[in-house]
Scaffold this motif. Structure first.
Motif, PDB file in Angstrom:
ATOM      1  N   ASP A 119       0.667  -1.362  -0.093  1.00  0.00           N
ATOM      2  CA  ASP A 119      -0.045  -0.023  -0.448  1.00  0.00           C
ATOM      3  C   ASP A 119       0.899   1.340   0.256  1.00  0.00           C
ATOM      4  O   ASP A 119       0.615   2.427  -0.404  1.00  0.00           O
ATOM      5  CB  ASP A 119      -0.892   0.144   1.074  1.00  0.00           C
ATOM      6  CG  ASP A 119      -2.153  -1.213   1.718  1.00  0.00           C
ATOM      7  OD1 ASP A 119      -1.991  -1.713  -0.312  1.00  0.00           O
ATOM      8  OD2 ASP A 119      -2.440  -2.103   2.557  1.00  0.00           O
ATOM      9  N   ILE A 122       2.715   1.716  -3.725  1.00  0.00           N
ATOM     10  CA  ILE A 122       1.518   1.889  -4.634  1.00  0.00           C
ATOM     11  C   ILE A 122       0.749   3.740  -3.945  1.00  0.00           C
ATOM     12  O   ILE A 122       1.380   4.583  -4.943  1.00  0.00           O
ATOM     13  CB  ILE A 122       0.248   1.486  -4.163  1.00  0.00           C
ATOM     14  CG1 ILE A 122       0.548   0.206  -4.779  1.00  0.00           C
ATOM     15  CG2 ILE A 122      -0.790   2.039  -4.871  1.00  0.00           C
ATOM     16  CD1 ILE A 122      -0.963  -0.576  -4.588  1.00  0.00           C
ATOM     17  N   ASP A 123       1.304   4.140  -2.992  1.00  0.00           N
ATOM     18  CA  ASP A 123       0.803   5.106  -2.409  1.00  0.00           C
ATOM     19  C   ASP A 123       2.048   6.567  -3.169  1.00  0.00           C
ATOM     20  O   ASP A 123       2.211   7.467  -3.934  1.00  0.00           O
ATOM     21  CB  ASP A 123       0.992   5.858  -0.784  1.00  0.00           C
ATOM     22  CG  ASP A 123      -0.610   5.103  -0.541  1.00  0.00           C
ATOM     23  OD1 ASP A 123      -1.443   5.310  -1.028  1.00  0.00           O
ATOM     24  OD2 ASP A 123      -0.337   5.571   0.493  1.00  0.00           O
ATOM     25  N   ILE A 126       1.816   6.531  -7.022  1.00  0.00           N
ATOM     26  CA  ILE A 126       0.672   7.973  -7.260  1.00  0.00           C
ATOM     27  C   ILE A 126       1.500   8.813  -7.039  1.00  0.00           C
ATOM     28  O   ILE A 126       1.032  10.184  -7.901  1.00  0.00           O
ATOM     29  CB  ILE A 126      -0.610   7.831  -6.374  1.00  0.00           C
ATOM     30  CG1 ILE A 126      -0.938   6.010  -6.821  1.00  0.00           C
ATOM     31  CG2 ILE A 126      -1.465   8.686  -6.771  1.00  0.00           C
ATOM     32  CD1 ILE A 126      -1.991   5.827  -5.963  1.00  0.00           C
ATOM     33  N   GLU A 158      -0.774  -9.985  -3.284  1.00  0.00           N
ATOM     34  CA  GLU A 158      -0.514  -8.520  -2.988  1.00  0.00           C
ATOM     35  C   GLU A 158       0.444  -8.120  -4.504  1.00  0.00           C
ATOM     36  O   GLU A 158       0.441  -6.769  -4.227  1.00  0.00           O
ATOM     37  CB  GLU A 158       0.767  -8.607  -1.576  1.00  0.00           C
ATOM     38  CG  GLU A 158      -0.193  -8.620  -0.228  1.00  0.00           C
ATOM     39  CD  GLU A 158      -0.243  -7.483   0.312  1.00  0.00           C
ATOM     40  OE1 GLU A 158       0.159  -6.124   0.465  1.00  0.00           O
ATOM     41  OE2 GLU A 158      -2.093  -7.292  -0.020  1.00  0.00           O
ATOM     42  N   LYS A 161      -2.351  -7.146  -6.557  1.00  0.00           N
ATOM     43  CA  LYS A 161      -2.283  -5.919  -6.595  1.00  0.00           C
ATOM     44  C   LYS A 161      -1.848  -4.675  -7.446  1.00  0.00           C
ATOM     45  O   LYS A 161      -2.503  -3.569  -7.298  1.00  0.00           O
ATOM     46  CB  LYS A 161      -2.711  -5.623  -4.865  1.00  0.00           C
ATOM     47  CG  LYS A 161      -3.618  -3.824  -4.190  1.00  0.00           C
ATOM     48  CD  LYS A 161      -3.069  -3.811  -2.860  1.00  0.00           C
ATOM     49  CE  LYS A 161      -3.712  -4.528  -1.748  1.00  0.00           C
ATOM     50  NZ  LYS A 161      -3.030  -3.966  -0.326  1.00  0.00           N
ATOM     51  N   LEU A 162      -0.346  -4.909  -7.240  1.00  0.00           N
ATOM     52  CA  LEU A 162       0.325  -3.493  -7.379  1.00  0.00           C
ATOM     53  C   LEU A 162       0.151  -3.967  -8.652  1.00  0.00           C
ATOM     54  O   LEU A 162       0.421  -2.709  -9.999  1.00  0.00           O
ATOM     55  CB  LEU A 162       1.348  -4.705  -6.908  1.00  0.00           C
ATOM     56  CG  LEU A 162       2.938  -3.533  -7.492  1.00  0.00           C
ATOM     57  CD1 LEU A 162       3.186  -1.621  -7.434  1.00  0.00           C
ATOM     58  CD2 LEU A 162       4.228  -4.107  -6.634  1.00  0.00           C
ATOM     59  N   THR A 164      -2.233  -4.260 -10.914  1.00  0.00           N
ATOM     60  CA  THR A 164      -3.258  -4.650 -11.313  1.00  0.00           C
ATOM     61  C   THR A 164      -3.743  -2.763 -11.063  1.00  0.00           C
ATOM     62  O   THR A 164      -4.420  -1.833 -11.781  1.00  0.00           O
ATOM     63  CB  THR A 164      -5.116  -4.590 -10.692  1.00  0.00           C
ATOM     64  OG1 THR A 164      -4.292  -6.420 -10.840  1.00  0.00           O
ATOM     65  CG2 THR A 164      -6.417  -4.577 -10.918  1.00  0.00           C
ATOM     66  N   THR A 165      -2.995  -1.979  -9.319  1.00  0.00           N
ATOM     67  CA  THR A 165      -2.828  -0.704  -9.473  1.00  0.00           C
ATOM     68  C   THR A 165      -2.662  -0.182 -10.459  1.00  0.00           C
ATOM     69  O   THR A 165      -2.698   0.867 -10.872  1.00  0.00           O
ATOM     70  CB  THR A 165      -3.027  -0.477  -8.378  1.00  0.00           C
ATOM     71  OG1 THR A 165      -3.685  -1.007  -6.982  1.00  0.00           O
ATOM     72  CG2 THR A 165      -2.631   1.599  -7.646  1.00  0.00           C
ATOM     73  N   VAL A 168      -4.475   0.601 -13.313  1.00  0.00           N
ATOM     74  CA  VAL A 168      -5.818   1.320 -13.303  1.00  0.00           C
ATOM     75  C   VAL A 168      -4.851   2.938 -13.479  1.00  0.00           C
ATOM     76  O   VAL A 168      -5.911   3.741 -13.401  1.00  0.00           O
ATOM     77  CB  VAL A 168      -6.224   0.540 -12.085  1.00  0.00           C
ATOM     78  CG1 VAL A 168      -7.624   2.371 -11.744  1.00  0.00           C
ATOM     79  CG2 VAL A 168      -6.982  -0.668 -11.983  1.00  0.00           C
ATOM     80  N   LEU A 169      -4.178   2.717 -13.326  1.00  0.00           N
ATOM     81  CA  LEU A 169      -3.594   4.201 -12.544  1.00  0.00           C
ATOM     82  C   LEU A 169      -2.870   4.462 -14.679  1.00  0.00           C
ATOM     83  O   LEU A 169      -2.193   5.844 -14.688  1.00  0.00           O
ATOM     84  CB  LEU A 169      -2.457   4.008 -12.035  1.00  0.00           C
ATOM     85  CG  LEU A 169      -1.974   4.055 -10.886  1.00  0.00           C
ATOM     86  CD1 LEU A 169      -1.291   3.905  -9.603  1.00  0.00           C
ATOM     87  CD2 LEU A 169      -2.639   5.387 -10.652  1.00  0.00           C
TER      88      LEU A 169
END
Ligand SMILES: Nc1ncnc2c1ncn2[C@@H]1O[C@H](COP(=O)(O)OP(=O)(O)OP(=O)(O)O)[C@@H](O)[C@H]1O
Ligand SMILES: [Mg+2]
Length: 250
Positions: A119, A122-123, A126, A158, A161-162, A164-165, A168-169
């Motif tokens: 997390d 990812i932050d 972003i 995890e 998640k990374l 896929t994120t 999405v970004l």
């Protein structure tokens, strides 16, 4: 009949590679780049970021979990790739995720202070994306991230998640993984990484020489070469030979 649709491409700019898959990887997807140690994963992914920033106006983020950014910059210079210049121009950001992991100080601009907290990673991605407008990302490597998450099922989620994120970004990304004979040392098979495609690099020894080669093991949404092609590591990076093939068991 409906006309067939060709999905938008992101050229890697790696000589000989893009023609193996219709002009490049498909935009906004995450790919796995696999291979044993020394297979060329780091060079392949650096070349993707370097070409993005210098030839295609596409800025990039590198999350470096194993090699220190200073050594990455030095190694890149041997191919004539001045990463420092790109960083100064805000075309490339390197996140140092190796120093805190082993407890050594870092003077880097971007430091992953809680290594392997997905997390937090990812932050940070972003925030950097907003700052430099990155559309390419490289995670080098996913293996060390997975190793630091003790529960194997959680590690897999995890990483998913990374990847896929990043999609999405709206980033087109490469994640490296140290995989030999379809498996990593922890028993992750290639299929465990639910990515849109896998580029497998090999460094096979025949007699007394090691030959570099690669294949597109999987790429959803496009026809692609299903052969194993040799490549050279030259003084300006990887050069793939799309019209030559390597035979044998891989
Ligand atoms: N300037 C160069 N010219 C020619 N070959 C090189 C050069 N630099 C590195 N190599 C070759 O590339 C190999 C390293 O490639 P790379 O660092 O991309 O491997 P890797 O797959 O990332 O390995 P690891 O899993 O250990 O990180 C070296 O072992 C060497 O054979
Ligand atoms: Mg590497």
């Amino acid at each position: 009949m409906v006309d067939s649709v060709k999905l938008p491409r992101v050229p890697t700019g790696i000589e000989g590679f893009d023609e193996l898959c219709g002009g490049g990887v498909i935009r906004n997807r995450t790919y796995l780049v696999t291979g044993a140690s020394g297979a060329g994963k780091t060079i392949f992914t650096l070349q993707y970021l370097y070409n993005g920033a210098t030839k295609f106006g596409e800025n990039g983020i590198l999350l470096a979990t194993e090699e220190r950014p200073t050594s990455i910059r030095e190694n890149a210079l041997t191919f004539g790739w001045d990463l420092k210049k790109l960083e100064d121009e805000n075309k490339l950001a390197i996140i140092d995720a190796s120093s805190t992991k082993i407890g050594v100080p870092s003077l880097e601009r971007f430091i992953d202070i809680r290594p392997f907290d997905i997390d937090q990673i990812i932050d940070q991605i972003i925030a950097i994306q907003e700052e430099i407008g990155a559309v390419r990302a490289v995670i080098d490597s996913s293996t060390s991230i997975a190793y630091n998450i003790p529960d194997i099922a959680k590690a897999r989620i995890e990483l998913l998640k990374l990847s896929t994120t990043l999609e999405v970004l709206e980033m087109t990304s490469l994640m490296t993984a140290e995989i030999i004979h379809g498996m990593d040392a922890r028993g992750f098979g290639i299929e465990s990484f639910l990515t849109e495609g896998t580029i497998a690099l090999y460094n096979r020894r025949t007699d007394n020489v090691r030959l570099h080669s690669l294949e597109i093991y999987k790429m959803r949404g496009t026809p692609h070469s299903n052969k194993v092609h040799p490549f050279d590591i030259t003084d300006h990076g990887l050069v793939v030979h799309p019209h030559e093939e390597v035979y044998g068991e891989f």
